[in-house]
Scaffold this active site. Structure first.
Site: not given
Ligand code: LLP
Length: 419
Positions: A372, A318, A275-278, A343
């Site tokens: 992301y 993060y 399940e690769p994403g990044r 702000c």
């Protein structure tokens, strides 16, 4: 490797000069490179060439844009989805239902039903209770839902605490020591075809050791389950491979990852699922912004840009680093804090950092924003929702429009009794 490079002193996405996109679409804007997405999809697959039978499911949460999903569908990827919305997107982009895996810690009965209606390939169960619910719904329809049980292996992924998922105290999966008992009970249910196990310990992993430890534990679990008489045909190894956010970072390559997988899973005799994403989307996108003005600060100047934390949330939540570059670098540098107009003091992309010198109206990019990035954007401070552009060679298209506050306000209602 990516396709965002300088040509004649101007940053390009493939063959398109970034200022041309800014002129036509405005800023802030996400820009994706088709060639980079395709390259990453290919390199990840090639890394797993010695891993036997594999199934690749792109983590839709990392970049759910329909055009991006279409590119991955064309590369033979299925989807890892975590909501009914992501499931609908994957299908809309042309991914086959049987290539879709439904993960996610809180699938509702409506979402489980949707998955069955669409005939998806697999449900990754996060608890015994979810398994019972799915079994009940499927049995009432006279069906058997294909499923794995997600296990929490209690491994420290060595990544940011907010994106770690495989420690015992995290909410994900069932503890590995009770997994055999839960598996045994769920496998007796008529509505389930419980065919394997799944795991995912975290994202942006910088080292293979935690993954190897995790997969070794999974191998032992597979042996134990088989010894108890269960048929195990699928093991989902999740996503998590990191990408370099800073030029000097060098996380494991897909080839290193694949070699470790081939070694650790030798003899498992299952379909391995990923399940690769990044690692696919991260370096395939940048966020372009324009400098509004420069304001002197106590320690260094503030470069105030037209992008803000609502457009790219990762630094604010993060403390993530996104490399900043001028679209037309002069070779000069400056020490500056790059901040957005929101702000909050957390609306800061770079703190007292040495960066390319920029001036009012200059364009700059934040790199490694393809994963992301836009997907986590919002409209805080009633800012527009940031648009997305896809580049292919020397052409580009808007693949997600800027959504203006007026459109958002149109969906809000002041009740009559306030008028
Ligand atoms: N599979 C599961 C079950 C997941 O929870 C995730 C990510 C993935 C696959 C994909 O992981 P990847 O290959 O992309 O590392 N918003 C955070 C990242 C959250 C990741 C959540 N789960 C960030 O911006 O760093």
């Amino acid at each position: 490797m990516d396709h965002f490079q300088l040509k004649d002193g101007v940053l390009h996405a493939e063959n398109v000069a970034l200022p041309a996109i800014a002129e036509q679409v405005g800023t802030p804007v996400y820009v994706y490179s088709r060639a980079t997405l395709e390259r990453h999809a290919r390199v990840f697959r090639e890394g797993l060439k010695d891993a036997g039978k594999i199934h690749l499911a792109f983590a839709v949460k990392s970049n759910p844009n329909l055009a991006v999903l279409k590119i991955l569908a064309n590369q033979g990827y299925g989807a890892d989805v975590v909501s009914g919305g992501e499931l609908e997107r994957a299908l809309a982009a042309g991914m086959k239902a049987e290539d879709i895996v439904f993960s996610g810690v809180g699938k509702s009965s409506a979402e489980l039903m949707l998955g069955l209606d669409k005939g998806i390939g697999q449900f990754n169960l996060e608890s015994e209770e979810e398994g019972q619910m799915l079994a009940e719904i499927a049995a009432a329809r006279g069906e058997q839902a294909p499923a794995t049980l997600r296990v929490n292996p209690d491994v420290d992924a060595g990544t940011h605490a907010k994106i770690s998922t495989g420690k015992a105290e995290n909410k994900f999966g069932v503890a590995i020591d009770v997994a055999p008992d839960i598996f045994a009970r769920l496998s007796k249910l008529d509505g389930l075809n419980l065919r394997g196990v799944a795991v995912h310990i975290g994202s942006q992993l910088q080292k293979l050791d935690p993954l190897e430890k995790c997969y070794t534990r999974m191998g032992q679990l597979v042996s134990d389950l088989r010894a108890a008489g269960h048929t195990i045909t699928h093991v989902d190894l999740g996503g998590g491979l990191g990408v370099p956010y800073k030029p000097e970072e060098s996380p494991p390559s897909p080839a290193d990852y694949g070699a470790m997988i081939a070694r650790v899973t030798q003899g498992w005799d299952v379909t391995l699922m990923f399940e690769p994403g990044r690692v696919i989307a991260g370096n395939s996108g940048v966020m372009m912004t324009q400098v509004i003005r420069i304001k002197p600060g106590v320690n260094s100047d503030f470069v105030i840009v037209d992008a803000a934390m609502n457009d790219l949330m990762r630094p604010a939540i993060y403390d993530a680093w996104h490399h900043f570059e001028a679209v037309r670098p002069t070779g000069e540098t400056m020490t500056a804090s790059i901040v957005g107009p929101i702000c909050e003091s957390s609306d800061i992309f770079a703190k007292e950092r040495d960066v390319d010198r920029v001036q009012t109206d200059d364009f700059g990019i934040f790199r490694t924003a393809g994963a992301y990035g836009a997907t986590m954007a919002n409209t805080y401070n009633s800012r527009p929702l940031v648009p997305e552009v896809l580049v292919d060679g020397n052409k580009f298209a808007v693949v997600a429009e800027r959504i203006e506050p007026a459109t958002i306000m149109a969906a809000e209602h002041v009740p009559d009794w306030l008028k």
